[in-house]
Each structure stands twice: as structure tokens, then as C-alpha cells.
Design a protein around this motif. Structure first.
Motif, PDB file in Angstrom:
ATOM      1  N   GLN A  58       0.838  -1.196   0.000  1.00 54.42           N
ATOM      2  CA  GLN A  58       0.000   0.000   0.000  1.00 54.42           C
ATOM      3  C   GLN A  58       0.872   1.245   0.000  1.00 54.42           C
ATOM      4  O   GLN A  58       1.761   1.398   0.838  1.00 54.42           O
ATOM      5  CB  GLN A  58      -0.912   0.017   1.225  1.00 54.42           C
ATOM      6  CG  GLN A  58      -1.894   1.175   1.217  1.00 54.42           C
ATOM      7  CD  GLN A  58      -2.741   1.217   2.461  1.00 54.42           C
ATOM      8  OE1 GLN A  58      -2.247   0.970   3.559  1.00 54.42           O
ATOM      9  NE2 GLN A  58      -4.026   1.530   2.297  1.00 54.42           N
ATOM     10  N   ASP A  65      -0.418   8.746  -5.419  1.00 52.62           N
ATOM     11  CA  ASP A  65      -1.440   7.692  -5.316  1.00 52.62           C
ATOM     12  C   ASP A  65      -1.574   7.192  -3.868  1.00 52.62           C
ATOM     13  O   ASP A  65      -1.467   5.995  -3.588  1.00 52.62           O
ATOM     14  CB  ASP A  65      -1.117   6.514  -6.242  1.00 52.62           C
ATOM     15  CG  ASP A  65      -1.204   6.879  -7.712  1.00 52.62           C
ATOM     16  OD1 ASP A  65      -2.025   7.741  -8.064  1.00 52.62           O
ATOM     17  OD2 ASP A  65      -0.458   6.288  -8.502  1.00 52.62           O
ATOM     18  N   LEU A  68      -3.251   3.653  -2.031  1.00 52.80           N
ATOM     19  CA  LEU A  68      -3.680   2.675  -3.025  1.00 52.80           C
ATOM     20  C   LEU A  68      -2.731   1.479  -3.041  1.00 52.80           C
ATOM     21  O   LEU A  68      -1.579   1.578  -2.617  1.00 52.80           O
ATOM     22  CB  LEU A  68      -3.764   3.329  -4.406  1.00 52.80           C
ATOM     23  CG  LEU A  68      -4.760   4.491  -4.518  1.00 52.80           C
ATOM     24  CD1 LEU A  68      -4.776   5.044  -5.944  1.00 52.80           C
ATOM     25  CD2 LEU A  68      -6.159   4.087  -4.078  1.00 52.80           C
ATOM     26  N   TRP A  69      -3.209   0.357  -3.555  1.00 54.44           N
ATOM     27  CA  TRP A  69      -2.467  -0.909  -3.536  1.00 54.44           C
ATOM     28  C   TRP A  69      -1.891  -1.242  -4.904  1.00 54.44           C
ATOM     29  O   TRP A  69      -2.474  -0.909  -5.936  1.00 54.44           O
ATOM     30  CB  TRP A  69      -3.386  -2.033  -3.065  1.00 54.44           C
ATOM     31  CG  TRP A  69      -3.740  -1.889  -1.617  1.00 54.44           C
ATOM     32  CD1 TRP A  69      -4.778  -1.171  -1.098  1.00 54.44           C
ATOM     33  CD2 TRP A  69      -3.041  -2.436  -0.511  1.00 54.44           C
ATOM     34  NE1 TRP A  69      -4.766  -1.247   0.269  1.00 54.44           N
ATOM     35  CE2 TRP A  69      -3.711  -2.020   0.651  1.00 54.44           C
ATOM     36  CE3 TRP A  69      -1.920  -3.249  -0.382  1.00 54.44           C
ATOM     37  CZ2 TRP A  69      -3.299  -2.392   1.930  1.00 54.44           C
ATOM     38  CZ3 TRP A  69      -1.508  -3.618   0.892  1.00 54.44           C
ATOM     39  CH2 TRP A  69      -2.186  -3.192   2.028  1.00 54.44           C
ATOM     40  N   LYS A 161     -11.781  -7.579  -3.139  1.00 55.19           N
ATOM     41  CA  LYS A 161     -11.111  -6.306  -2.816  1.00 55.19           C
ATOM     42  C   LYS A 161     -11.013  -6.093  -1.303  1.00 55.19           C
ATOM     43  O   LYS A 161     -11.133  -4.986  -0.802  1.00 55.19           O
ATOM     44  CB  LYS A 161     -11.806  -5.130  -3.495  1.00 55.19           C
ATOM     45  CG  LYS A 161     -11.755  -5.223  -4.999  1.00 55.19           C
ATOM     46  CD  LYS A 161     -12.360  -4.021  -5.659  1.00 55.19           C
ATOM     47  CE  LYS A 161     -12.313  -4.216  -7.159  1.00 55.19           C
ATOM     48  NZ  LYS A 161     -12.749  -3.070  -7.890  1.00 55.19           N
ATOM     49  N   LYS A 162     -10.741  -7.223  -0.608  1.00 59.07           N
ATOM     50  CA  LYS A 162     -10.641  -7.142   0.845  1.00 59.07           C
ATOM     51  C   LYS A 162      -9.819  -8.307   1.386  1.00 59.07           C
ATOM     52  O   LYS A 162     -10.054  -9.455   1.018  1.00 59.07           O
ATOM     53  CB  LYS A 162     -12.038  -7.152   1.457  1.00 59.07           C
ATOM     54  CG  LYS A 162     -12.066  -6.748   2.898  1.00 59.07           C
ATOM     55  CD  LYS A 162     -13.474  -6.477   3.353  1.00 59.07           C
ATOM     56  CE  LYS A 162     -13.410  -5.917   4.749  1.00 59.07           C
ATOM     57  NZ  LYS A 162     -14.675  -5.420   5.218  1.00 59.07           N
ATOM     58  N   GLU A 167      -9.264  -3.004   3.092  1.00 56.78           N
ATOM     59  CA  GLU A 167      -9.864  -2.760   1.782  1.00 56.78           C
ATOM     60  C   GLU A 167      -8.764  -2.607   0.740  1.00 56.78           C
ATOM     61  O   GLU A 167      -7.776  -1.912   0.976  1.00 56.78           O
ATOM     62  CB  GLU A 167     -10.711  -1.482   1.806  1.00 56.78           C
ATOM     63  CG  GLU A 167     -11.884  -1.527   2.761  1.00 56.78           C
ATOM     64  CD  GLU A 167     -13.033  -2.378   2.266  1.00 56.78           C
ATOM     65  OE1 GLU A 167     -13.191  -2.538   1.043  1.00 56.78           O
ATOM     66  OE2 GLU A 167     -13.775  -2.893   3.115  1.00 56.78           O
ATOM     67  N   VAL A 169      -7.922  -1.075  -2.733  1.00 55.41           N
ATOM     68  CA  VAL A 169      -8.235  -0.172  -3.834  1.00 55.41           C
ATOM     69  C   VAL A 169      -6.929  -0.013  -4.597  1.00 55.41           C
ATOM     70  O   VAL A 169      -5.933   0.484  -4.057  1.00 55.41           O
ATOM     71  CB  VAL A 169      -8.751   1.195  -3.337  1.00 55.41           C
ATOM     72  CG1 VAL A 169      -9.047   2.106  -4.522  1.00 55.41           C
ATOM     73  CG2 VAL A 169      -9.986   1.012  -2.460  1.00 55.41           C
ATOM     74  N   THR A 171      -4.092   0.953  -7.681  1.00 53.82           N
ATOM     75  CA  THR A 171      -3.638   2.171  -8.353  1.00 53.82           C
ATOM     76  C   THR A 171      -4.280   2.334  -9.719  1.00 53.82           C
ATOM     77  O   THR A 171      -4.393   3.452 -10.215  1.00 53.82           O
ATOM     78  CB  THR A 171      -2.099   2.205  -8.494  1.00 53.82           C
ATOM     79  OG1 THR A 171      -1.663   0.996  -9.118  1.00 53.82           O
ATOM     80  CG2 THR A 171      -1.419   2.371  -7.149  1.00 53.82           C
ATOM     81  N   GLU A 173      -7.085   0.016 -12.793  1.00 54.35           N
ATOM     82  CA  GLU A 173      -7.780  -1.213 -13.176  1.00 54.35           C
ATOM     83  C   GLU A 173      -6.818  -2.197 -13.830  1.00 54.35           C
ATOM     84  O   GLU A 173      -6.948  -3.410 -13.648  1.00 54.35           O
ATOM     85  CB  GLU A 173      -8.933  -0.894 -14.128  1.00 54.35           C
ATOM     86  CG  GLU A 173     -10.100  -0.208 -13.458  1.00 54.35           C
ATOM     87  CD  GLU A 173     -11.233   0.105 -14.427  1.00 54.35           C
ATOM     88  OE1 GLU A 173     -11.249  -0.430 -15.555  1.00 54.35           O
ATOM     89  OE2 GLU A 173     -12.124   0.887 -14.032  1.00 54.35           O
ATOM     90  N   GLU A 176      -4.955  -4.074 -11.141  1.00 49.03           N
ATOM     91  CA  GLU A 176      -5.837  -5.087 -10.549  1.00 49.03           C
ATOM     92  C   GLU A 176      -5.991  -6.295 -11.481  1.00 49.03           C
ATOM     93  O   GLU A 176      -5.896  -7.442 -11.048  1.00 49.03           O
ATOM     94  CB  GLU A 176      -7.201  -4.473 -10.252  1.00 49.03           C
ATOM     95  CG  GLU A 176      -8.176  -5.429  -9.606  1.00 49.03           C
ATOM     96  CD  GLU A 176      -9.516  -4.795  -9.293  1.00 49.03           C
ATOM     97  OE1 GLU A 176     -10.419  -5.544  -8.876  1.00 49.03           O
ATOM     98  OE2 GLU A 176      -9.680  -3.570  -9.467  1.00 49.03           O
TER      99      GLU A 176
END
Length: 188
Positions: A58, A65, A68-69, A161-162, A167, A169, A171, A173, A176
């Protein structure tokens, strides 16, 4: 900054195109719409049998950013011997882990533009790290100036997403999607 040890690792033939310097890669790809290269290394750990987990970090609350992950990674420097060496260096700097083997490219390149207008392409690699025998935890050490915490996330946790009460979220799409693609890559 202290001098870092040289990276000694091997790589799969599928990533041979990245076993060259950033300058050589860009010269070999004059059609590229980007002038900068970044890397990300996704470490898949199988300490829990049949439940592979990927290292996610993170971003620091006061960095770009914030909160964010992502996977460990960053810019390919002019001094990096190859793009693969840049990926290994960034993993070492951001998570304290040493690459043993670069297994392959994961997902799709992530294209983005920096605030100063520089166009960047980030390549994501699946990597195995030294000391990972699949039975013990890996000693992740973060640089607090860049990242504030880490998790080992399973595929179902990334999809939800957990992780526990954390949580996720990402950096982008693309980041991800590439993390999810790494689980498929590990099964192949």
C-alpha cells in the motif's frame, strides 16, 4: 543511499526481450508511444497449500497515489543493466526481497502519463524470490517513505477487494487485472 548488492537471478526464455537495457529496448521499438519504462514484480507465495497469495503493498499516505495498492515496482533507471534488473532492484528496494527467477510477463502493459507529461509503459513480471521454500513466511521489509503496509492476498480476496479488514483499492484497473492474471499464470 547505501549501495545495493548486484542481482543474481535467472529468467525464463519468454522474457528474453526484456533482458536488455531500457535504451536498447526503446531503440528496438521505435514505434513505441512511450519514452519511459516501469516494472512491477508479482511474488506468488504458496505457504498455505492450494491457496497461492500475491504480495501487495500500500502506497504511503503522503506519496503519489496515496493509500492505493499495487505490486512492488517502479521506474527503470538508465543505470539498470536490463529491464529485468530494474524489476529485481525495485522489488529489493520496495519489499526487501531478492529475485531468484523471473518466470514471465503477466497481463498487459499499463500505459500512463505522469504529471509532467512523460508517457510511461509498465511491464509486470511473475517472479520467484530467494528463500521461498513454500513453508515459511517471507521477510518483507517496506520503505516507509513509499509504502505503509503489505498483505499477502489470495485470488478470492483480490476479487472481493478485501483481505481481512483491509480494503484493496488498486492504483489502476490494469494493475488489478494483472494481479488477477498472475494467479492464472501461476496455475499454468
Amino acid at each position: 543511499m547505501a549501495e545495493l548488492p548486484a542481482s543474481n537471478f535467472d529468467h525464463d526464455s519468454s522474457v528474453q526481450d526484456f533482458a536488455m537495457s531500457k535504451a536498447s529496448y526503446l531503440a528496438a521499438h521505435p514505434e513505441a508511444s512511450f519514452g519511459y519504462i516501469a516494472t512491477s514484480s508479482l511474488v506468488v507465495h504458496t505457504r498455505i497449500p492450494f491457496v497461492p497469495r500475491i504480495l501487495l503493498i500500500q502506497r504511503a499516505a503522503d506519496d503519489e497515489d496515496p493509500n492505493l495498492w499495487e505490486g512492488p515496482g517502479g521506474a527503470c533507471d538508465d543505470e539498470d543493466e536490463t529491464i529485468l534488473h530494474a524489476a529485481a532492484r525495485e522489488l529489493r528496494e520496495e519489499a526487501g526481497l531478492e529475485v531468484a527467477h523471473v518466470s514471465g510477463v503477466v497481463g498487459e502493459p499499463w500505459f500512463f502519463t505522469l504529471d509532467d507529461g512523460k508517457k510511461v509503459c509498465q511491464f509486470t513480471f511473475a517472479v520467484k524470490v530467494k528463500g521461498d521454500n513454500g513453508t515459511t513466511d517471507l521477510n518483507v521489509v517496506l520503505d516507509p517513505r513509499e509504502h505503509q503496509r503489505f498483505v499477502w492476498a489470495s485470488e478470492s480476496e483480490v476479487k472481493a477487494k478485501k483481505v481481512g479488514d483491509v480494503e484493496l483499492v488498486f492504483t489502476s484497473e490494469t494493475v488489478e487485472r494483472n494481479v488477477l492474471a498472475a494467479f492464472n499464470y501461476d496455475r499454468e
